[in-house]
Design an enzyme around this catalytic site. Structure first.
Site, PDB file in Angstrom:
ATOM      1  CG  ASP A 104      -1.969   0.910   1.180  1.00  0.00           C
ATOM      2  OD1 ASP A 104      -3.173   0.821   0.501  1.00  0.00           O
ATOM      3  OD2 ASP A 104      -1.921   2.056   1.839  1.00  0.00           O
ATOM      4  CG  HIS A 269      -5.554  -3.392   0.928  1.00  0.00           C
ATOM      5  ND1 HIS A 269      -5.010  -3.206  -0.256  1.00  0.00           N
ATOM      6  CD2 HIS A 269      -5.023  -2.769   1.704  1.00  0.00           C
ATOM      7  CE1 HIS A 269      -4.079  -2.153  -0.410  1.00  0.00           C
ATOM      8  NE2 HIS A 269      -4.146  -1.706   1.236  1.00  0.00           N
TER       9      HIS A 269
END
Length: 289
Positions: A104, A269
Site C-alpha cells: 500500500d 487487501h
C-alpha cells in the site's frame, strides 16, 4: 504493540526525523514497509518467517506509528523523501544493498526507492498498489468511489484533517473492515493498535496522501518521460482490481519493470495478515531470482 522476538531501535534518517525500527534475524537483509491505516505490525507473521534466514528490518514510515511526524513543508512526505529514509535505515544497520517489500503506502515508497536508488535495492516486492500515475489514470467514473479517500486527502490543508479528526476511528476503521476478506486476520488488539496509531497521526497521514496528488505525480511523470524503469527483479502481488475498474494490471506494471513476476491473489487487501504464508513464499521466490 511490538513484534515478538524483534528488537527495536530509533534510527535518525534526516534532520530532526527518526524512525522506529523493528529488527531481527541474520543473513541477507530485507526491509518491509507497511501500508495504510497500519504500522510495521502488519508484517508480524511474514517478518517472523523471514527472520529465520534473513536480517529483517520493519520501520514505521515517517509520519506513522512510533516514527517522527514532522510538519509538512511540501516535500516532507514526498515518496522521494520517505525512500531516502529507507536507505538511511538500511545503512544504519550496515547494509548498503538490500531487498525491499512494500504494501500500500509503503509500496509507493518502495517503488520510489527502486527508481531513485537502483544501486541499493537488489530485489523489490509490491503488494496491492499501482504506481502513482497509473493509480490516478484508472480511477474514473463511478468506480472511482472506491478511492474516495484519495480525493479527500488530496485537498488543500485544513478541511481533510478537520473532517478525519472529527471521527478518526470511524474513518480508519472503515478501511480495516471494507478491505479485509478475513476479519479474523486483524484481531481486536491489533485493530486497536492501528486505530490508536492512526488517530495520533492524522495530519501526517493526510500529508502523505496529499503528496501523492502533487509532488509524487511530478516525480513519477519525470521518470516516465525519461524512460526510467525498475531494473531489479520485481514481484507484484495484487487483488484483481483490474477486473473491477477495467484495466490490465500486469500490462501497466510491464511498462515500469524489466524483470516482472505479477501474481493475482484471492485474499483481501491486507494480504500479509490474511495470507502470510503465501506472501512469505512469494518473497522467498523473489530473493532467489
Amino acid at each position: 504493540m511490538r513484534i515478538t522476538g524483534f528488537d527495536y531501535q530509533r534510527v535518525p534518517v534526516a534532520d530532526g526525523v527518526a524512525l522506529d525500527v523493528a529488527v531481527a534475524g541474520t543473513g541477507s537483509p530485507i526491509v518491509l514497509l507497511h501500508g495504510f491505516p497500519q504500522t510495521h505490525l502488519m508484517w508480524r507473521h511474514v517478518a517472523a518467517d523471514l527472520a529465520a534466514d534473513h536480517t529483517v528490518l520493519c520501520p514505521d514510515l515517517r509520519g506513522y506509528g512510533e516514527s517522527d511526524k514532522p510538519a509538512d513543508t511540501g516535500e516532507t512526505y514526498s515518496k522521494r523523501s520517505m525512500a531516502a529514509d529507507v536507505v538511511a535505515v538500511a545503512k544504519a544497520f550496515g547494509h548498503d544493498r538490500f531487498a525491499l517489500a512494500g504494501h500500500d503506502r509503503g509500496a509507493l515508497v518502495a517503488i520510489r526507492a527502486g527508481l531513485d536508488h537502483p544501486d541499493k535495492v537488489s530485489h523489490l516486492a509490491i503488494l496491492d498498489v499501482l504506481p502513482t500515475l497509473d493509480m490516478w489514470d484508472v480511477l474514473h467514473g463511478a468506480g472511482a468511489a472506491v478511492g474516495f479517500h484519495l480525493y479527500l486527502m488530496a485537498q488543500p490543508p485544513g478541511l481533510p484533517e478537520q473532517l478525519i479528526a472529527g471521527a478518526p476511528d470511524a474513518f480508519f476503521g472503515h478501511f480495516l473492515d471494507a478491505w479485509t476478506r478475513d476479519g479474523d486476520a486483524i484481531p481486536a488488539d491489533v485493530r486497536a493498535a492501528y486505530l490508536e496509531a492512526s488517530r495520533n497521526a492524522v495530519p501526517s497521514i493526510v500529508a502523505d496522501y496529499r503528496a501523492s496528488a502533487g509532488i509524487d505525480v511530478e516525480h513519477d511523470a519525470a521518470d516516465r518521460a525519461a524512460g526510467n524503469r525498475l531494473t531489479m527483479p520485481l514481484t507484484v502481488l495484487q487483488q484483481d482490481w483490474g477486473a473491477v475498474l477495467g484495466y490490465d494490471a500486469a500490462a501497466l506494471w510491464r511498462a515500469w519493470a524489466t524483470d516482472l513476476d505479477h501474481r493475482t491473489v484471492t485474499s483481501g487487501h491486507f494480504m500479509a495478515e490474511e495470507s502470510p504464508s503465501e506472501v512469505a513464499k512469494a518473497l522467498r521466490d523473489l530473493l532467489t531470482r
